[in-house]
Design a protein around this motif. Structure first.
Motif, PDB file in Angstrom:
ATOM      1  N   PRO A  72      -2.479  10.603   1.996  1.00  0.00           N
ATOM      2  CA  PRO A  72      -1.789   9.684   3.176  1.00  0.00           C
ATOM      3  C   PRO A  72      -2.453  10.188   4.463  1.00  0.00           C
ATOM      4  O   PRO A  72      -2.606  11.197   5.057  1.00  0.00           O
ATOM      5  CB  PRO A  72      -0.353  10.149   3.404  1.00  0.00           C
ATOM      6  CG  PRO A  72       0.047  10.769   1.974  1.00  0.00           C
ATOM      7  CD  PRO A  72      -1.324  11.467   1.314  1.00  0.00           C
ATOM      8  N   ILE A  73      -2.926   9.035   5.067  1.00  0.00           N
ATOM      9  CA  ILE A  73      -3.379   9.085   6.537  1.00  0.00           C
ATOM     10  C   ILE A  73      -2.576   8.596   7.435  1.00  0.00           C
ATOM     11  O   ILE A  73      -2.006   9.341   8.447  1.00  0.00           O
ATOM     12  CB  ILE A  73      -4.876   8.555   6.657  1.00  0.00           C
ATOM     13  CG1 ILE A  73      -5.692   8.995   5.506  1.00  0.00           C
ATOM     14  CG2 ILE A  73      -5.315   8.453   7.882  1.00  0.00           C
ATOM     15  CD1 ILE A  73      -6.032  10.310   5.884  1.00  0.00           C
ATOM     16  N   ASN A  74      -1.879   7.577   7.099  1.00  0.00           N
ATOM     17  CA  ASN A  74      -0.630   6.969   8.101  1.00  0.00           C
ATOM     18  C   ASN A  74       0.454   6.272   7.020  1.00  0.00           C
ATOM     19  O   ASN A  74       0.295   5.448   6.499  1.00  0.00           O
ATOM     20  CB  ASN A  74      -1.248   5.582   8.767  1.00  0.00           C
ATOM     21  CG  ASN A  74      -0.285   5.091   9.735  1.00  0.00           C
ATOM     22  OD1 ASN A  74       0.835   5.201   9.357  1.00  0.00           O
ATOM     23  ND2 ASN A  74      -0.720   4.566  10.969  1.00  0.00           N
ATOM     24  N   VAL A  75       1.414   7.085   6.939  1.00  0.00           N
ATOM     25  CA  VAL A  75       2.613   6.971   6.028  1.00  0.00           C
ATOM     26  C   VAL A  75       3.229   5.659   6.418  1.00  0.00           C
ATOM     27  O   VAL A  75       3.621   5.081   5.428  1.00  0.00           O
ATOM     28  CB  VAL A  75       3.401   8.308   5.974  1.00  0.00           C
ATOM     29  CG1 VAL A  75       4.672   7.879   5.189  1.00  0.00           C
ATOM     30  CG2 VAL A  75       2.850   9.342   5.584  1.00  0.00           C
ATOM     31  N   THR A  76       3.181   5.299   7.898  1.00  0.00           N
ATOM     32  CA  THR A  76       3.867   4.116   7.930  1.00  0.00           C
ATOM     33  C   THR A  76       3.246   2.832   7.735  1.00  0.00           C
ATOM     34  O   THR A  76       3.786   1.976   6.971  1.00  0.00           O
ATOM     35  CB  THR A  76       3.757   4.050   9.672  1.00  0.00           C
ATOM     36  OG1 THR A  76       4.929   5.147   9.955  1.00  0.00           O
ATOM     37  CG2 THR A  76       4.707   2.752   9.865  1.00  0.00           C
ATOM     38  N   SER A  77       1.802   2.745   7.589  1.00  0.00           N
ATOM     39  CA  SER A  77       1.174   1.649   7.106  1.00  0.00           C
ATOM     40  C   SER A  77       0.770   1.840   5.815  1.00  0.00           C
ATOM     41  O   SER A  77       0.448   0.644   5.152  1.00  0.00           O
ATOM     42  CB  SER A  77      -0.055   1.445   8.023  1.00  0.00           C
ATOM     43  OG  SER A  77      -0.894   2.457   7.999  1.00  0.00           O
ATOM     44  N   GLY A  78       0.421   2.705   5.365  1.00  0.00           N
ATOM     45  CA  GLY A  78       0.147   3.023   3.897  1.00  0.00           C
ATOM     46  C   GLY A  78      -1.205   3.440   3.641  1.00  0.00           C
ATOM     47  O   GLY A  78      -1.940   3.438   2.554  1.00  0.00           O
ATOM     48  N   SER A  86       0.717  -1.321  -0.160  1.00  0.00           N
ATOM     49  CA  SER A  86      -0.048  -0.076   0.053  1.00  0.00           C
ATOM     50  C   SER A  86       0.782   1.292   0.106  1.00  0.00           C
ATOM     51  O   SER A  86       0.550   2.168  -0.623  1.00  0.00           O
ATOM     52  CB  SER A  86      -1.113  -0.154   1.261  1.00  0.00           C
ATOM     53  OG  SER A  86      -1.736  -1.008   1.227  1.00  0.00           O
ATOM     54  N   LEU A  87       2.007   1.332   0.753  1.00  0.00           N
ATOM     55  CA  LEU A  87       2.860   2.475   0.899  1.00  0.00           C
ATOM     56  C   LEU A  87       3.483   2.709  -0.312  1.00  0.00           C
ATOM     57  O   LEU A  87       3.562   3.860  -0.753  1.00  0.00           O
ATOM     58  CB  LEU A  87       3.658   2.193   2.067  1.00  0.00           C
ATOM     59  CG  LEU A  87       4.911   3.396   2.361  1.00  0.00           C
ATOM     60  CD1 LEU A  87       4.063   4.762   2.528  1.00  0.00           C
ATOM     61  CD2 LEU A  87       5.652   3.133   3.242  1.00  0.00           C
TER      62      LEU A  87
END
Length: 425
Positions: free
Chosen positions: A46-52, A9-10
């Motif tokens: 992006p809402i959560n860049v870490t998780s994607g 996803s990322l």
């Protein structure tokens, strides 16, 4: 959409963020979404860049703006559900192009220009919200918001990113519109924006000017007045057993539909439910996904059952207190005359119970006959920042059912023309 893995996803998110949408213009000749019908921009926020996890949006500039870009009103549309894609509003209700059928093949979805589009004079943004809905990515089910505060936080992040991508829109007057359950997204996001604006320097504040609420589910308790099943729904509401309330309310509607023999409660005139096959098929086409900047393998659903289940306990919770908080900005309530689910009577009931110093004066204000092009289209009741419109002959999906009337309604309210003109508050 639920992503297969956070890393995939990322990777998708980062690659799309760097890809200019109109590199897809060369595909126009081969796609059911021709070049002139492409959004001005569509991509992921992006809402959560870490998780994607990310939200998908489609933005349409106004073809006939009434003012310079920085002053052109920007409408943010939220769909019902919970879990339904805003592409319903885009391609079925108020977007510049609507899904139709090929005259030679009724099963082949094509798009046709919409003369009643709401972006005639305004910018228009459709966001698949919350994450997991439509094309939006939820890397894991645990990241899908379970309450309106979390939904509002995600939307605030998405709007901040969108405005940074569109410098001409940073100071644009912002109007957030929600239909049915989408009204909760609209109301809570406005509530959250106003809170954040009070903490930010003026240069960083969003220019929020108004909230539009259509055929809303704002305050459920006054409406549930049927006998045995309805009494059970009221009892569960008072006890705050929200998952059970939603199930009981659905039973009420099922009973009503079976007892009356109506094809649908959204519109008692219809002899058959809406045919959604074409609408469901259109975003699934690979050519459409590519044109919108979406990976071919992404799965799109009209309404996400996963998101709906995560938010089921939120559906029947009241947000009336947040509507009362919105007295600091303009509030616009509109309802289709014929909707039997979130209709005129039930919404007028909670309006009479609002805690607002001008309530009694509003209730005594004249209901003025509203005409469009010489034809009666309903009535307008207004006092100060609060406007209420009942659209004659419209069902639950007002923009889809009465396109030109709804276009005149939203334009006159935002531009404060005719019966919607600003008066002394």
């Amino acid at each position: 959409m639920m992503g297969s893995t956070p890393s995939n996803s990322l990777t998708l998110l980062l690659s799309l963020a760097s890809l200019p949408l109109f590199l897809a213009t060369s595909l126009a000749a081969a796609t059911p979404l021709p070049g002139k019908a492409l959004p001005t921009k569509s991509r992921f926020l992006p809402i959560n860049v870490t998780s994607g996890s990310a939200m998908f949006f489609a933005f349409y500039e106004s073809p006939k703006p009434h003012s310079p870009p920085s002053q052109t009103p920007l409408l943010i549309w939220h769909q019902s559900g919970p879990g339904c894609s805003s592409m319903i509003g885009n391609y079925f209700e108020l977007g510049p192009w609507l899904v139709s059928s090929d005259d030679n093949n009724s099963k082949n979805p094509i798009i046709k220009s919409n003369p009643g589009s709401w972006n005639h004079q305004f910018g228009l943004v459709f966001i698949d919200n919350p994450i997991g809905s439509g094309f939006s990515i939820a890397a894991t089910q645990q990241e899908i918001p379970k309450d309106q505060k979390s939904v509002a936080q995600h939307l605030f992040i998405a709007l901040q990113t969108f405005l940074s991508l569109e410098p001409s829109c940073i100071s644009s007057p912002l109007y957030i519109i929600g239909e049915s359950y989408g009204e909760k997204y609209a109301t809570d996001t406005r509530y959250y924006i106003l809170q954040q604006n009070s903490r930010l320097p003026e240069s960083q504040q969003m220019n929020l000017q108004g909230v539009g609420i259509g055929n809303s589910l704002t305050e459920p308790a006054p409406r549930d007045q049927l006998e045995e099943i309805q009494d059970e729904t009221v009892r569960l509401t008072r006890e705050g057993r929200w998952r059970e309330v939603k199930i009981s309310r659905d039973q009420v509607f099922d009973w009503l539909q079976n007892a009356t023999g109506l094809a649908m409660l959204y519109d008692p005139r219809r002899k058959r439910p809406y045919e959604t096959d074409r609408l469901e098929a259109f975003p699934q086409k690979e050519e459409v996904k590519v044109a919108l900047g979406v990976e071919k393998g992404m799965i799109w659903e009209l309404c996400s059952g996963v998101v709906g289940d995560v938010l089921i306990e939120d559906v029947m919770k009241s947000v009336k207190f947040m509507v009362e908080f919105l007295k600091k900005i303009r509030v616009f309530l509109y309802h289709g005359q014929l909707d039997l689910t979130e209709g005129v009577v039930s919404n007028e009931a909670w309006m009479k119970d609002r805690e607002w110093e001008g309530l009694q004066r509003f209730l005594k204000a004249d209901r003025k006959v509203w005409e469009v092009n010489g034809e009666v289209n309903g009535y307008v009741q207004r006092l100060g920042s609060l406007t209420h419109v009942v659209v004659l002959g419209a069902n639950h999906f007002v923009p889809a059912d009465q396109g030109l009337s709804s276009q005149a309604m939203i334009e006159d309210w935002i531009l404060e023309k005719g019966l919607f003109a600003n008066r002394k508050r």
